[in-house]
Design an enzyme around this catalytic site. Structure first.
Site, short mmCIF file in Angstrom:
data_model
loop_
_atom_site.label_atom_id
_atom_site.label_comp_id
_atom_site.label_asym_id
_atom_site.label_seq_id
_atom_site.Cartn_x
_atom_site.Cartn_y
_atom_site.Cartn_z
NE ARG B 96 1.31 -10.91 41.11
CZ ARG B 96 1.08 -12.12 40.60
NH1 ARG B 96 0.96 -12.28 39.29
NH2 ARG B 96 0.95 -13.17 41.40
CE1 TYR B 256 -5.69 -15.40 44.99
CE2 TYR B 256 -7.01 -17.01 43.81
CZ TYR B 256 -5.97 -16.09 43.83
OH TYR B 256 -5.24 -15.85 42.70
MN MN Z 1 -8.86 -15.47 39.41
#
Ligand code: MN
Ligand code: MN
Ligand code: MN
Ligand code: MN
Lengths: 442, 442, 442, 442
Positions: B96, B256
């Site tokens: 990540r 997001y």
């Molecule tokens: Mn999620």
């Protein structure tokens, strides 16, 4: 039976007009244009007079029975028209220069028909086009509106959604440019190449590519991907594609796709050009001045060669072909901006698409292509969303709707920057955006 | 009648596991989990042992009849399973961190589930998930796969398109976070607020917002637009929206969405954070170490409070609620990632969407919402295009398809940069991307 | 460059063959057919010999360079074929007579391509066509299959859904008959009339009607509604429409629509005709015998005039035009049965429709028409449902699926009667329906 | 907070009213109806008085705080209403008897909601409903219109298309009857069975069938196909299905489907019944008289048992459940007639469907089911086409549109017979069809 055709060209003082006149002269046998009315606004009188006289000399030189009229009144010019063509620029090149400079100053693509510039060109143009349509509905309801005025996709969308006049076709020279580009890359004559076009204006794709009727898409894509064969428009930097990207895309992009698939490089290119030579509008201003100087020469009786450099290659070709096909019901295939009617799956039936269509006396009939390839479907949808919100903003003059259009444009990097650019550009173009400043009208 | 439920958790060594265990303990009366199998890879043995023992102490402390098994073999664990949950991370936080750092080094958003990072997380994860599904089909075909593993939307898409196992649900804590954020902005209890969700994972919108059943969307959007009420996730910078933008959008964005509607500011924020505190993965690595130190304390017999800071708020809530509703056929409404079935017009019926659905014993049934608002439709389509191409690349290991996915991602600025980032990341993650390096296998 | 074209005609012994031969002779300059292979089954040897020799005499008489081959083996005939045409009749006219008589005995329309008769013609024909397609894929994969064999819509649907050969076009003479009928009703030459066709085979509508390119739909519908102008096919009783119904329908129906919009009168007419002159098949049997007697006359070297009465007017025209347009990439517009590709909204993209299409070297491209008018949309959907279920029954040989197809056919009045007719017809056609009697094969 | 609920029932003098009153009494704790206004036309005074007094006695007997008002004026009754229910019959049972008798005299199904009878019931009812909606928009715009009045599908379609009032739900007791029928066939309690419903009113299908949440569709279809388990409605002959047909259909038909899948047998049954006992309307007239005699008995203080035989089983259940769920935002699932919103693919988003929906305070939210099975899709489309054309005829009073609706109805055998029946029925119902006879109004 018709005696002869009447054409009304709004924005008749444009430097492109000699292209159109030449087209009508060449096709006079099949397409007997008897009256050509060049209409412009009083502010454009000087240019209209120059261009108009050149047009008259060209018709005379050709010895055809076509009279060229100059007018500053749609009221006077429109009655009896068979075709109305539009090629004007609200705010002229000066406004275009702002559309380019202001976004650039924020580190954002500044372009005539894309990004914030495209949005503002739409905001300025759409109300004028809709006024023209209302005049057409009143004065010559059977006339076809052949719209060249950019942003042609957004303009066609607005006319389809906000007026009842069905006889509109939007035109662009990008598809024929792509056809010629492929031919050049393959080293063959342009008329041996055929492309199935579908998408939106300045976002059109070649879905299949044929040579003498045989599908040679793979070969053509390889040629296009080859850095040696970069094809573009006069106003778009000739940056090459990553070959693997074109191979994976599996359809032919148009030159304007560079703004979306090469955003960063195009921005850098624009910034460098703006510094070195000026923006495209600034360059064109010089070209235009030279052209008008040429046009004013009374010994000039044909289209001067220098016009080719102006960037409108094939414009006359596209317009005259379309008008000819409608007039003569030829039912040949041309790429035009027209109502989708389900031809591209996922785009509303009543939205404008740019698509290969059969051209009939009753207008274009788009050829069904089903779904666009997955990888391009999304971007096309995003631009259609933008066009629809932008058209709504243009018609309503609603500030928030304009901010929404600006923010969802994929070239604009944030809501905050969208607001800054919007506020700047609204102010800069205030004169040409009365719908956004109505409360002040008192 | 079932005697008791068997749950298999793949990636059982995750620091989130105590959340899940606590959830099962709280619901034991209605949802009698009899066996909980925590499965992990041998490399994760140390963590699995720590977490597993804590889970066993928690169950013992609660005095419920639930045995916790540790296993390193799906072959051993899956038979008889009623639900399989997945919460693993191929390549762990180290991978990540690369997903974050490499794009950032190119001036591009580096994020776990969006942009190039999201693409690579998908490329690493999807083949593993598909392997798990094949095991489920063989060993426990009636089991429900409850997938937490990110990118959950792309993973669900891949399972729906590339396997025949229909029993999959993708889960995310973003929707419940939005509900809580609205409640907080309005100053009311979270359970009085209801939202109609539709869109894609990490790109979900609240189409309508209710307080005690009454539609209060306008009021809620005003509250959300108020800079005083910024709501976000642990892993997303709390940047506020332009109020006019939210007002114009007319739907509630998710945290997001900042990556798309505030790209520039988010990038700047990420770059600053990377310099000051490290990327999110790097921060989390520290948090995780502390958590495991806590978990290892044998006197700890309940979920430690510090876990809340890890970022998975409501994860257990979402998972246990879903499992409970399927098991008990409650037919209540939850937002999940499931097959569209026509619920969102314009998205393929067989694609994954994140949408408010009725949860039945036979799985989720999405509630039809017709077309998304024009302004958001385009972006959703673009991300769905990306997800589909990315899923295909993950399954086929085709380089060009991966380049296509990278280039059409709206956070990636050009085909050339896409290729550079792709090549860098393929190299960096080589170990976890065997499908892209198969020719070397000989 | 191609040296010359090879055509293979399966069912070459058909009485229609001289039509086709004449068509190739007339077009030989543009469409240089060098080899014509007439293929039939051994049982048809006598007829094939008679027709084949006539064809050879016709070619000789015309003095063109086209050899006519007779064959009883696809294995021998297909290699190298450019076009394969099919015009056979499984079970010959005897089977058709049963398709007409058995339903009639239950008080149900007995017709070659509609109702129970159409279903059984499909059940007998589709497996044979699919075998032919498999041979084409193996022996001449680039060949176009031009299918005349009825029920052409259902057959095209089956090939599109159950094979991978994309190069198939279904043909019918109904649309050109409608064009000629309108021309006659208006008293003008047929080639001045153009119709936008869309719908299904034998359920096609004229959506717009043009005279010299001008839309004259209203005038044409009035003429068609006029009882003085009844137009039909050789095999369909010339019953007139209620003028108000046609006016309300707002599109031009085809002759076969009488079976759906005049069911009762058509049934009465069929019953009377069956008693007086025999069913259509029985009448045709006599006509055929006379034709073959004529064909056998060795002095006959051209198509005899009496063939016109057989009912296949324009068949050769349709076939030769299509083959010519594909071969020469003419891109003219013809009504064909082809993949919908979204052209008619609401019909699956992969289903067959009969629609005005641009004919290219790469096959037909349907012209998008958006939604059919509300009033006809429903019936078209119902017949498409029937065609799809019928095609599935033909391919699988599943009894229940066949019963489902029979019951949902709008001409069949109940599930119970459907079962009775089905059982009777399965027994009567047993020899030609091996897929329904496979268990007995041992 | 609401003090109490006001219900206005238009057609309050119906014999069904005691059902409704009983329903409100039973639910009074959760659904505190404070005012029930029974509204009828002056011609219905006698019945309204009888029913109204019974309703008052029932409320008194139950000891609840609900006042029952009688009114002959919507102007008086509507202000402040929370729910308006409609259960009237334009022209009363006498008109229904004509709807049954006239088609029968032409050998065509004569039925209240199907075929010519259904068309005429729609033509009489829709203008009245639209008037009521206009009153609601003016007098109580927040009220929900809960429409029982048949043909409920066509009426809902008309309100959705021809008014702006969004708060309408159409109700029918057929789905709950299907649920009970399946339960009976399986020998289990009705509330253990759940069915996913989708389709149109009186043309609804059970797509999946669950027992205790487990999908038992195959078992249920076998039970339904078993001749021993014929389930139907009071007004529909209990003719059994061909077992193989149900097995092939793969979904559960509703009792009214017999008119389409068993047309011939149903017609024969109707003709026999008409001769022996009178048509359904004629039978019901007798039942109604007996009911009103009972209602008039002042000692009666509860709903009499004999009402059960009237045919409206579960009507009160459906209505009270729906009103309760809206009022209390219960979000449970009920089958209702509502806007499609894309839930059933291929039906327009704005059309009415009958579908399992989540019932919220903001109205029903249909659960997406994607495409209906191929075999039923066609018939559903055909009936939707009919409903749309019929609704247009009802609103416009256009003769040709009415003829079109009549002709495309699948129970009507030809355009000529359609015209005959249409002319007869227009004359017979002239009094209740002012929109078709407006020119005479002078
Ligand atoms: Mn999620
Ligand atoms: Mn252009
Ligand atoms: Mn035909
Ligand atoms: Mn009902």
């Amino acid at each position: 039976m018709k005696k002869g055709i009447k054409i009304v060209t709004i924005g008749g003082g444009s430097s492109y007009t000699p292209e159109l006149v030449e087209g009508f002269i060449k096709r006079h046998h099949a397409l007997p244009v008897k009256e050509l009315w060049l209409v412009d606004i009083p502010e454009g009188k000087e240019k209209l007079e120059i261009v108009g006289k050149l047009a008259q000399r060209m018709a005379a030189e050709a010895g055809i029975d076509m009279t060229v009229h100059l007018s500053y009144s749609r009221e006077e010019a429109l009655p009896g028209a068979d075709f109305v063509t539009t090629q004007f620029r609200v705010g002229m090149l000066e406004a275009r220069a702002k559309d380019e400079r202001i976004p650039l100053s924020y580190g954002v693509i500044g372009q005539e028909t894309n990004g914030p510039g495209g949005l503002f060109k739409g905001l300025r143009t759409i109300p004028v086009i809709i006024d023209i349509v209302h005049d057409i509905e009143r004065l010559c309801p059977d006339a076809w509106l052949v719209n060249f005025t950019n942003p042609a996709g957004m303009v066609t969308e607005a006319v389809l959604r906000y007026t009842n006049h069905e006889r509109i076709v939007g035109l662009c020279n990008v598809p024929v440019g792509m056809q010629m580009g492929v031919a050049e890359a393959l080293g063959v004559d342009g008329d041996r190449v055929r492309i199935d076009f579908a998408g939106l204006n300045h976002m059109v794709y070649g879905l299949n590519i044929y040579l003498d009727g045989n599908n040679i898409k793979q070969q053509a894509l390889e040629a296009v991907a080859d850095p040696a064969n970069v094809s573009t428009m006069k106003n778009i930097a000739a940056l090459g594609w990553e070959p693997e990207f074109i191979r994976a895309l599996q359809v032919l992009p148009c030159p304007y796709h560079r703004y979306y698939y090469k955003t960063e490089e195009m921005l850098a290119e624009e910034q460098a050009a703006a510094e070195e030579t000026g923006t495209r509008a600034e360059v064109v201003q010089g070209v235009e001045e030279e052209l008008f100087a040429l046009y004013a020469d009374e010994t000039l009786r044909t289209k001067p060669e220098q016009l080719e450099q102006r960037g409108g290659a094939y414009y006359s070709e596209a317009a005259c072909s379309l008008i000819n096909s409608i007039y003569n019901d030829t039912r040949d295939i041309q790429p035009v901006n027209t109502r989708n009617r389900g031809a591209v799956a996922g785009i509303p039936a009543e939205s404008a698409v740019e698509i290969s269509s059969v051209i009939t006396k009753d207008g274009p009939r788009p050829i069904a292509v089903d779904e666009l390839p997955v990888a391009v479907h999304g971007l096309v949808q995003q631009i259609k969303s933008f066009e629809r919100v932008a058209a709504e903003a243009a018609v309503t003059g609603n500030y928030e709707t304009a901010l929404l259009a600006m923010t969802i444009n994929p070239l604009v990097p944030s809501d905050t920057k969208a607001k800054q650019i919007l506020d700047d550009m609204l102010e800069a173009h205030r004169e040409h955006l009365p719908q956004f400043f109505q409360s002040e009208k008192v």
